[in-house]
Design a protein around this motif. Sequence first.
Motif, short mmCIF file in Angstrom:
data_model
loop_
_atom_site.label_atom_id
_atom_site.label_comp_id
_atom_site.label_asym_id
_atom_site.label_seq_id
_atom_site.Cartn_x
_atom_site.Cartn_y
_atom_site.Cartn_z
N ILE A 18 0.85 -1.20 0.00
CA ILE A 18 0.00 0.00 0.00
C ILE A 18 0.88 1.25 0.00
O ILE A 18 0.65 2.18 -0.77
CB ILE A 18 -0.95 0.00 1.21
CG1 ILE A 18 -2.01 -1.09 1.05
CG2 ILE A 18 -1.61 1.37 1.40
CD1 ILE A 18 -2.82 -1.37 2.30
N ILE A 19 1.88 1.27 0.86
CA ILE A 19 2.78 2.42 0.94
C ILE A 19 3.53 2.60 -0.37
O ILE A 19 3.61 3.70 -0.91
CB ILE A 19 3.74 2.26 2.13
CG1 ILE A 19 2.97 2.41 3.45
CG2 ILE A 19 4.90 3.25 2.05
CD1 ILE A 19 3.75 2.05 4.69
N PHE A 20 4.07 1.51 -0.91
CA PHE A 20 4.80 1.59 -2.17
C PHE A 20 3.92 2.14 -3.29
O PHE A 20 4.32 3.03 -4.04
CB PHE A 20 5.36 0.22 -2.56
CG PHE A 20 6.19 0.26 -3.79
CD1 PHE A 20 7.51 0.68 -3.75
CD2 PHE A 20 5.65 -0.10 -5.02
CE1 PHE A 20 8.28 0.74 -4.91
CE2 PHE A 20 6.41 -0.05 -6.18
CZ PHE A 20 7.72 0.38 -6.11
N ARG A 25 3.47 7.29 -6.79
CA ARG A 25 2.77 8.28 -7.61
C ARG A 25 3.36 9.67 -7.48
O ARG A 25 3.03 10.55 -8.28
CB ARG A 25 1.30 8.34 -7.20
CG ARG A 25 0.57 7.06 -7.41
CD ARG A 25 -0.83 7.16 -6.89
NE ARG A 25 -1.49 5.87 -6.94
CZ ARG A 25 -2.58 5.57 -6.30
NH1 ARG A 25 -3.17 6.47 -5.55
NH2 ARG A 25 -3.11 4.37 -6.40
N ILE A 26 4.20 9.90 -6.49
CA ILE A 26 4.75 11.23 -6.24
C ILE A 26 5.98 11.44 -7.11
O ILE A 26 6.96 10.70 -7.02
CB ILE A 26 5.09 11.41 -4.75
CG1 ILE A 26 3.82 11.24 -3.91
CG2 ILE A 26 5.73 12.78 -4.50
CD1 ILE A 26 4.06 11.25 -2.41
N LEU A 27 5.93 12.47 -7.93
CA LEU A 27 7.05 12.79 -8.81
C LEU A 27 8.24 13.27 -7.98
O LEU A 27 8.07 13.87 -6.93
CB LEU A 27 6.65 13.87 -9.81
CG LEU A 27 5.55 13.50 -10.79
CD1 LEU A 27 5.21 14.69 -11.66
CD2 LEU A 27 5.96 12.32 -11.66
N ASP A 28 9.43 13.03 -8.46
CA ASP A 28 10.68 13.46 -7.83
C ASP A 28 10.93 12.82 -6.47
O ASP A 28 11.67 13.36 -5.65
CB ASP A 28 10.73 14.99 -7.69
CG ASP A 28 10.64 15.69 -9.03
OD1 ASP A 28 11.17 15.13 -10.02
OD2 ASP A 28 10.05 16.78 -9.10
N LEU A 32 13.91 4.07 -1.68
CA LEU A 32 15.09 3.20 -1.62
C LEU A 32 14.75 1.86 -0.99
O LEU A 32 15.22 0.83 -1.44
CB LEU A 32 16.19 3.87 -0.80
CG LEU A 32 16.80 5.14 -1.38
CD1 LEU A 32 17.84 5.69 -0.43
CD2 LEU A 32 17.42 4.86 -2.73
N ASP A 33 13.96 1.91 0.09
CA ASP A 33 13.65 0.67 0.81
C ASP A 33 12.42 0.88 1.68
O ASP A 33 12.23 1.96 2.24
CB ASP A 33 14.84 0.28 1.69
CG ASP A 33 14.64 -1.06 2.37
OD1 ASP A 33 14.16 -2.00 1.70
OD2 ASP A 33 14.97 -1.17 3.56
N ILE A 34 11.62 -0.17 1.79
CA ILE A 34 10.53 -0.22 2.76
C ILE A 34 10.78 -1.48 3.56
O ILE A 34 10.65 -2.58 3.07
CB ILE A 34 9.15 -0.27 2.07
CG1 ILE A 34 8.94 0.97 1.20
CG2 ILE A 34 8.05 -0.38 3.13
CD1 ILE A 34 7.64 0.98 0.41
N ASP A 35 11.18 -1.29 4.82
CA ASP A 35 11.61 -2.38 5.69
C ASP A 35 10.54 -2.69 6.73
O ASP A 35 10.34 -1.92 7.67
CB ASP A 35 12.92 -1.98 6.37
CG ASP A 35 13.54 -3.10 7.17
OD1 ASP A 35 12.83 -4.06 7.55
OD2 ASP A 35 14.75 -3.01 7.46
N THR A 40 10.55 0.95 8.72
CA THR A 40 11.11 2.17 8.17
C THR A 40 10.94 2.26 6.66
O THR A 40 10.80 1.24 5.98
CB THR A 40 12.62 2.27 8.48
OG1 THR A 40 13.28 1.12 7.95
CG2 THR A 40 12.88 2.39 9.98
N ILE A 41 10.95 3.51 6.18
CA ILE A 41 10.90 3.79 4.76
C ILE A 41 12.07 4.73 4.46
O ILE A 41 12.17 5.80 5.06
CB ILE A 41 9.58 4.49 4.36
CG1 ILE A 41 8.38 3.67 4.82
CG2 ILE A 41 9.54 4.74 2.87
CD1 ILE A 41 7.06 4.42 4.69
N ALA A 42 12.93 4.34 3.55
CA ALA A 42 14.05 5.18 3.13
C ALA A 42 13.69 5.83 1.80
O ALA A 42 13.32 5.15 0.84
CB ALA A 42 15.32 4.35 2.99
N LEU A 43 13.79 7.17 1.76
CA LEU A 43 13.40 7.94 0.58
C LEU A 43 14.53 8.86 0.14
O LEU A 43 15.30 9.34 0.97
CB LEU A 43 12.18 8.81 0.91
CG LEU A 43 10.93 8.11 1.42
CD1 LEU A 43 9.91 9.14 1.88
CD2 LEU A 43 10.34 7.22 0.35
#
Length: 71
Positions: A18-20, A25-28, A32-35, A40-43
């Motif tokens: 769901i998060i991915f 959809r968000i430009l720019d 990197l990772d959804i753990d 955690t989410i690395a952006l």
Amino acid sequence: MTTLLKVEQLISEESKNIIFRNLSRILDLRILDIDVFNKTIALVYNNPYVLDKAKKELERVGYSLQPQHSL
């Protein structure tokens, strides 16, 4: 810039998907990772506005954020 977001509700592969799907959809914004194990989410992003947009999108779909850490 790279940021690590802590999301306590990130508890399953379904929440990861769901998060991915919603953040993709968000430009720019690059995910990197959804753990799921560490919740955690690395952006990676270039503009602070993009990070704010990602945070709002996560909250919109029901995921509250813990304090973030820049990498």
